[in-house]
Design a protein around this motif. Structure first.
Motif, PDB file in Angstrom:
ATOM      1  N   ASN A 159      46.575  22.108  25.696  1.00  0.00           N
ATOM      2  CA  ASN A 159      46.147  23.483  25.950  1.00  0.00           C
ATOM      3  C   ASN A 159      47.247  24.241  26.672  1.00  0.00           C
ATOM      4  N   LYS A 160      47.026  25.541  26.796  1.00  0.00           N
ATOM      5  CA  LYS A 160      47.988  26.421  27.475  1.00  0.00           C
ATOM      6  C   LYS A 160      47.350  27.106  28.678  1.00  0.00           C
ATOM      7  N   PHE A 161      46.294  26.499  29.230  1.00  0.00           N
ATOM      8  CA  PHE A 161      45.610  27.066  30.391  1.00  0.00           C
ATOM      9  C   PHE A 161      46.560  27.121  31.590  1.00  0.00           C
ATOM     10  N   LYS A 162      46.322  28.075  32.459  1.00  0.00           N
ATOM     11  CA  LYS A 162      46.968  28.093  33.772  1.00  0.00           C
ATOM     12  C   LYS A 162      46.116  27.172  34.645  1.00  0.00           C
ATOM     13  N   LYS A 163      46.669  26.017  34.992  1.00  0.00           N
ATOM     14  CA  LYS A 163      45.882  24.987  35.669  1.00  0.00           C
ATOM     15  C   LYS A 163      46.128  24.991  37.172  1.00  0.00           C
ATOM     16  N   MET A 164      45.067  24.717  37.899  1.00  0.00           N
ATOM     17  CA  MET A 164      45.151  24.575  39.352  1.00  0.00           C
ATOM     18  C   MET A 164      44.274  23.397  39.756  1.00  0.00           C
ATOM     19  N   VAL A 165      44.856  22.419  40.435  1.00  0.00           N
ATOM     20  CA  VAL A 165      44.077  21.296  40.966  1.00  0.00           C
ATOM     21  C   VAL A 165      43.515  21.740  42.311  1.00  0.00           C
ATOM     22  N   VAL A 166      42.206  21.714  42.416  1.00  0.00           N
ATOM     23  CA  VAL A 166      41.510  22.153  43.631  1.00  0.00           C
ATOM     24  C   VAL A 166      41.338  20.958  44.567  1.00  0.00           C
ATOM     25  N   THR A 167      41.844  21.103  45.794  1.00  0.00           N
ATOM     26  CA  THR A 167      41.699  20.051  46.803  1.00  0.00           C
ATOM     27  C   THR A 167      40.854  20.514  47.976  1.00  0.00           C
ATOM     28  N   ASP A 168      40.529  21.803  47.989  1.00  0.00           N
ATOM     29  CA  ASP A 168      39.660  22.377  49.020  1.00  0.00           C
ATOM     30  C   ASP A 168      38.811  23.449  48.334  1.00  0.00           C
ATOM     31  N   PRO A 169      37.508  23.426  48.515  1.00  0.00           N
ATOM     32  CA  PRO A 169      36.627  24.391  47.838  1.00  0.00           C
ATOM     33  C   PRO A 169      37.011  25.857  48.080  1.00  0.00           C
ATOM     34  N   MET A 170      37.616  26.155  49.206  1.00  0.00           N
ATOM     35  CA  MET A 170      37.997  27.542  49.502  1.00  0.00           C
ATOM     36  C   MET A 170      39.050  28.056  48.525  1.00  0.00           C
ATOM     37  N   GLN A 171      39.784  27.130  47.892  1.00  0.00           N
ATOM     38  CA  GLN A 171      40.767  27.532  46.885  1.00  0.00           C
ATOM     39  C   GLN A 171      40.093  28.210  45.695  1.00  0.00           C
ATOM     40  N   VAL A 172      38.880  27.819  45.391  1.00  0.00           N
ATOM     41  CA  VAL A 172      38.154  28.419  44.263  1.00  0.00           C
ATOM     42  C   VAL A 172      37.848  29.883  44.579  1.00  0.00           C
ATOM     43  N   LEU A 173      37.395  30.156  45.788  1.00  0.00           N
ATOM     44  CA  LEU A 173      37.111  31.544  46.180  1.00  0.00           C
ATOM     45  C   LEU A 173      38.378  32.384  46.109  1.00  0.00           C
ATOM     46  N   ALA A 174      39.488  31.834  46.590  1.00  0.00           N
ATOM     47  CA  ALA A 174      40.768  32.547  46.555  1.00  0.00           C
ATOM     48  C   ALA A 174      41.237  32.764  45.118  1.00  0.00           C
ATOM     49  N   ALA A 175      40.996  31.801  44.240  1.00  0.00           N
ATOM     50  CA  ALA A 175      41.408  31.918  42.836  1.00  0.00           C
ATOM     51  C   ALA A 175      40.695  33.082  42.148  1.00  0.00           C
ATOM     52  N   PHE A 176      39.428  33.312  42.502  1.00  0.00           N
ATOM     53  CA  PHE A 176      38.712  34.455  41.936  1.00  0.00           C
ATOM     54  C   PHE A 176      39.381  35.760  42.358  1.00  0.00           C
ATOM     55  N   ASP A 177      39.754  35.860  43.618  1.00  0.00           N
ATOM     56  CA  ASP A 177      40.434  37.066  44.100  1.00  0.00           C
ATOM     57  C   ASP A 177      41.765  37.267  43.376  1.00  0.00           C
ATOM     58  N   GLN A 178      42.523  36.191  43.204  1.00  0.00           N
ATOM     59  CA  GLN A 178      43.813  36.268  42.512  1.00  0.00           C
ATOM     60  C   GLN A 178      43.624  36.683  41.054  1.00  0.00           C
ATOM     61  N   ALA A 179      42.648  36.089  40.384  1.00  0.00           N
ATOM     62  CA  ALA A 179      42.421  36.383  38.968  1.00  0.00           C
ATOM     63  C   ALA A 179      42.087  37.851  38.740  1.00  0.00           C
ATOM     64  N   GLU A 180      41.367  38.455  39.666  1.00  0.00           N
ATOM     65  CA  GLU A 180      41.013  39.876  39.525  1.00  0.00           C
ATOM     66  C   GLU A 180      42.250  40.776  39.563  1.00  0.00           C
ATOM     67  N   GLN A 181      43.332  40.291  40.148  1.00  0.00           N
ATOM     68  CA  GLN A 181      44.585  41.058  40.215  1.00  0.00           C
ATOM     69  C   GLN A 181      45.497  40.772  39.020  1.00  0.00           C
ATOM     70  N   MET A 182      45.057  39.943  38.103  1.00  0.00           N
ATOM     71  CA  MET A 182      45.877  39.522  36.961  1.00  0.00           C
ATOM     72  C   MET A 182      45.228  40.011  35.661  1.00  0.00           C
ATOM     73  N   PRO A 183      45.692  41.127  35.118  1.00  0.00           N
ATOM     74  CA  PRO A 183      45.068  41.681  33.909  1.00  0.00           C
ATOM     75  C   PRO A 183      45.185  40.781  32.682  1.00  0.00           C
ATOM     76  N   ASP A 184      46.138  39.858  32.658  1.00  0.00           N
ATOM     77  CA  ASP A 184      46.298  38.963  31.506  1.00  0.00           C
ATOM     78  C   ASP A 184      45.294  37.810  31.521  1.00  0.00           C
ATOM     79  N   ILE A 185      44.567  37.643  32.610  1.00  0.00           N
ATOM     80  CA  ILE A 185      43.557  36.589  32.712  1.00  0.00           C
ATOM     81  C   ILE A 185      42.224  37.141  32.226  1.00  0.00           C
ATOM     82  N   HIS A 186      41.602  36.433  31.276  1.00  0.00           N
ATOM     83  CA  HIS A 186      40.299  36.870  30.745  1.00  0.00           C
ATOM     84  C   HIS A 186      39.167  35.902  31.090  1.00  0.00           C
ATOM     85  N   THR A 187      39.510  34.654  31.470  1.00  0.00           N
ATOM     86  CA  THR A 187      38.483  33.628  31.704  1.00  0.00           C
ATOM     87  C   THR A 187      38.854  32.758  32.895  1.00  0.00           C
TER      88      THR A 187
END
Length: 168
Positions: free
Chosen positions: A44-72
């Motif tokens: 696959n060609k996904f942008k991958k992130m290994v989560v080691t702390d649940p707070m990273q997931v919350l931060a990833a949502f904030d980051q994704a909202e600033q990235m117009p090329d991200i749809h999912t």
């Protein structure tokens, strides 16, 4: 607000992760791996992130909202994410009662703040478990649920999703 909120649930090795294989424009997917970096069963060609702390997931949502090329945004899996929260924040807590309250609040914050406000398609994978409901001895039913702990186990987290797909 996201109109596309999908839960893909099933037992281990039934195809939850494999069901992501045909996502179009894979470069536009952030894949949040909560399962210790487990490899996907397909290229696959996904942008991958290994989560080691649940707070990273919350931060990833904030980051994704600033990235117009991200749809999912994909969380694989909610089951491991919540287990990680328990290990990182509940079990070692000096006040476990508060820890379990924070556990439930983490899930609610994820769903009611990050997911609900997202402009992206959200796909969350989760493991299921089966339990025999013996509350009525004349009508015992085998129930399939996404297992969570604490106060969340009585809510049924499936109710948060507009679409649920079960793998077998």
């Amino acid at each position: 607000m996201s109109d596309h909120l999908v839960l893909i649930s099933g037992s281990s090795a039934t195809g939850k992760s494999a069901s992501l294989r045909d996502i179009k424009n894979q470069e536009g997917v952030i894949y949040l791996n909560c399962e210790s970096g487990k490899k996907l069963p397909f290229k696959n060609k996904f942008k991958k992130m290994v989560v080691t702390d649940p707070m990273q997931v919350l931060a990833a949502f904030d980051q994704a909202e600033q990235m117009p090329d991200i749809h999912t945004i994909v969380i694989d899996t909610l089951t491991f994410l919540m287990d990680m929260y328990e290990s990182n924040y509940v079990l070692g807590s000096s006040n476990t009662m508060q820890g379990w309250s924070d556990y439930a609040q983490f899930f609610k914050s994820l769903m009611q703040q990050k997911v609900a406000a997202s402009t992206k398609t959200i796909i969350i994978l989760a493991h299921t478990s089966f339990k025999l409901n013996e509350s009525d001895p004349n009508n015992m039913v085998l129930e399939c649920k996404v297992p969570v702990k604490g106060a969340l186990q009585n809510q049924g987290i499936e109710a948060y999703f507009s679409t649920e797909v079960s793998t077998k």
